[in-house]
Design a protein around this motif. Structure first.
Motif, PDB file in Angstrom:
ATOM      1  N   GLN A   4       0.832  -1.205   0.000  1.00 52.87           N
ATOM      2  CA  GLN A   4       0.000   0.000   0.000  1.00 52.87           C
ATOM      3  C   GLN A   4       0.869   1.259   0.000  1.00 52.87           C
ATOM      4  O   GLN A   4       0.577   2.239  -0.688  1.00 52.87           O
ATOM      5  N   TYR A   5       1.966   1.279   0.762  1.00 57.94           N
ATOM      6  CA  TYR A   5       2.884   2.427   0.784  1.00 57.94           C
ATOM      7  C   TYR A   5       3.576   2.602  -0.556  1.00 57.94           C
ATOM      8  O   TYR A   5       3.786   3.720  -1.009  1.00 57.94           O
ATOM      9  N   LYS A   6       3.940   1.498  -1.194  1.00 58.96           N
ATOM     10  CA  LYS A   6       4.579   1.581  -2.510  1.00 58.96           C
ATOM     11  C   LYS A   6       3.630   2.192  -3.526  1.00 58.96           C
ATOM     12  O   LYS A   6       4.037   2.988  -4.374  1.00 58.96           O
ATOM     13  N   ASN A   7       2.376   1.870  -3.442  1.00 60.42           N
ATOM     14  CA  ASN A   7       1.391   2.434  -4.370  1.00 60.42           C
ATOM     15  C   ASN A   7       1.240   3.943  -4.158  1.00 60.42           C
ATOM     16  O   ASN A   7       1.084   4.716  -5.104  1.00 60.42           O
ATOM     17  N   ILE A   8       1.271   4.345  -2.895  1.00 59.93           N
ATOM     18  CA  ILE A   8       1.123   5.785  -2.606  1.00 59.93           C
ATOM     19  C   ILE A   8       2.352   6.551  -3.106  1.00 59.93           C
ATOM     20  O   ILE A   8       2.237   7.615  -3.705  1.00 59.93           O
ATOM     21  N   ILE A   9       3.526   6.016  -2.880  1.00 63.43           N
ATOM     22  CA  ILE A   9       4.762   6.673  -3.288  1.00 63.43           C
ATOM     23  C   ILE A   9       4.882   6.706  -4.805  1.00 63.43           C
ATOM     24  O   ILE A   9       5.301   7.706  -5.380  1.00 63.43           O
ATOM     25  N   ASN A  10       4.520   5.694  -5.486  1.00 69.05           N
ATOM     26  CA  ASN A  10       4.641   5.623  -6.943  1.00 69.05           C
ATOM     27  C   ASN A  10       3.470   6.264  -7.667  1.00 69.05           C
ATOM     28  O   ASN A  10       3.471   6.342  -8.882  1.00 69.05           O
ATOM     29  N   ASN A  11       2.466   6.691  -6.948  1.00 76.02           N
ATOM     30  CA  ASN A  11       1.303   7.313  -7.557  1.00 76.02           C
ATOM     31  C   ASN A  11       1.677   8.714  -8.033  1.00 76.02           C
ATOM     32  O   ASN A  11       2.062   9.567  -7.249  1.00 76.02           O
ATOM     33  N   GLU A  12       1.571   8.997  -9.333  1.00 72.05           N
ATOM     34  CA  GLU A  12       1.926  10.305  -9.902  1.00 72.05           C
ATOM     35  C   GLU A  12       0.685  11.091 -10.294  1.00 72.05           C
ATOM     36  O   GLU A  12       0.786  12.097 -10.999  1.00 72.05           O
ATOM     37  N   ASP A  13      -0.458  10.684  -9.859  1.00 68.65           N
ATOM     38  CA  ASP A  13      -1.677  11.439 -10.143  1.00 68.65           C
ATOM     39  C   ASP A  13      -1.600  12.794  -9.438  1.00 68.65           C
ATOM     40  O   ASP A  13      -1.290  12.881  -8.265  1.00 68.65           O
ATOM     41  N   SER A  15       0.508  15.268 -10.258  1.00 72.25           N
ATOM     42  CA  SER A  15       1.819  15.910 -10.403  1.00 72.25           C
ATOM     43  C   SER A  15       1.774  17.026 -11.439  1.00 72.25           C
ATOM     44  O   SER A  15       2.535  17.997 -11.349  1.00 72.25           O
ATOM     45  N   ALA A  16       0.881  16.921 -12.396  1.00 73.79           N
ATOM     46  CA  ALA A  16       0.762  17.964 -13.425  1.00 73.79           C
ATOM     47  C   ALA A  16       0.282  19.271 -12.808  1.00 73.79           C
ATOM     48  O   ALA A  16       0.760  20.351 -13.161  1.00 73.79           O
ATOM     49  N   ILE A  17      -0.641  19.176 -11.855  1.00 74.17           N
ATOM     50  CA  ILE A  17      -1.133  20.410 -11.225  1.00 74.17           C
ATOM     51  C   ILE A  17      -0.051  21.051 -10.364  1.00 74.17           C
ATOM     52  O   ILE A  17       0.052  22.269 -10.283  1.00 74.17           O
ATOM     53  N   VAL A  18       0.778  20.250  -9.727  1.00 71.31           N
ATOM     54  CA  VAL A  18       1.888  20.784  -8.939  1.00 71.31           C
ATOM     55  C   VAL A  18       2.874  21.503  -9.859  1.00 71.31           C
ATOM     56  O   VAL A  18       3.330  22.615  -9.557  1.00 71.31           O
ATOM     57  N   MET A  19       3.199  20.900 -10.985  1.00 66.89           N
ATOM     58  CA  MET A  19       4.110  21.532 -11.956  1.00 66.89           C
ATOM     59  C   MET A  19       3.484  22.816 -12.504  1.00 66.89           C
ATOM     60  O   MET A  19       4.168  23.828 -12.665  1.00 66.89           O
ATOM     61  N   ALA A  20       2.197  22.777 -12.788  1.00 68.09           N
ATOM     62  CA  ALA A  20       1.516  23.966 -13.295  1.00 68.09           C
ATOM     63  C   ALA A  20       1.549  25.088 -12.258  1.00 68.09           C
ATOM     64  O   ALA A  20       1.747  26.269 -12.595  1.00 68.09           O
TER      65      ALA A  20
END
Length: 167
Positions: A4-13, A15-20
């Motif tokens: 479950q922790y690996k899924n949270i860490i690898n989740n990139e959903d 990230s586009a808004i953060v970059m924006a």
């Protein structure tokens, strides 16, 4: 639980808004910086225009004073008490005409007929150096300083122009 922790860490959903948001923050800083630069440049241009305006008024006034000197009669210029013209005086080392507070149209200056914000004063220094070497001259050559002051829009300029006249 490790999965479950690996899924949270690898989740990139998202990230586009953060970059924006980061790009928007950088562009906002650049925009504010360019507005500040433009405002400063506009103030510099305004001050330069005021300086140029006052400089040309002061130059015009000084030349008007020298023209008044040129058109004055020799009898008036030979008045060694300097009472004929308010704007013509003997040089006074104790009077600093670069200080605008020392300009007085009642005692040592005249208001320009061209610009109401400009004044002129002419001072006689002395007989010009080496002027007496000319044995054929029937009069003496004097050194004068034509001064002009231009003052408008919270700016002031005082200039001096050297001049020689024989009388």
């Amino acid at each position: 639980m490790n999965e479950q922790y690996k899924n949270i860490i690898n989740n990139e959903d998202g990230s586009a808004i953060v970059m924006a948001m980061l790009i928007l923050a950088v562009l906002t800083i650049l925009g504010i910086s360019s507005i500040n630069t433009s405002t400063t440049e506009l103030q510099i241009v305004r001050n330069e225009r005021i300086y140029q305006q006052n400089f040309y008024m002061a130059e015009s006034a000084a030349l008007e004073g020298l023209q008044s000197l040129e058109s004055a009669s020799e009898t008036d210029l030979d008045d060694r008490n300097f009472t004929t013209f308010v704007w013509l005086k003997k040089i006074d080392p104790n009077l600093d005409m670069s200080d605008v507070d020392n300009w007085n149209p009642l005692t040592n200056a005249a208001v320009s007929s061209i610009f109401s914000n400009a004044e002129y004063a002419v001072v006689e220094k002395n007989v010009a150096l080496k002027a007496s070497l000319d044995m054929t001259a029937t009069s003496q050559l004097f050194d004068y300083i034509g001064r002009g002051k231009g003052a408008s829009n919270n700016g002031r300029v005082v200039i001096e122009i050297g001049y020689r006249k024989r009388h």
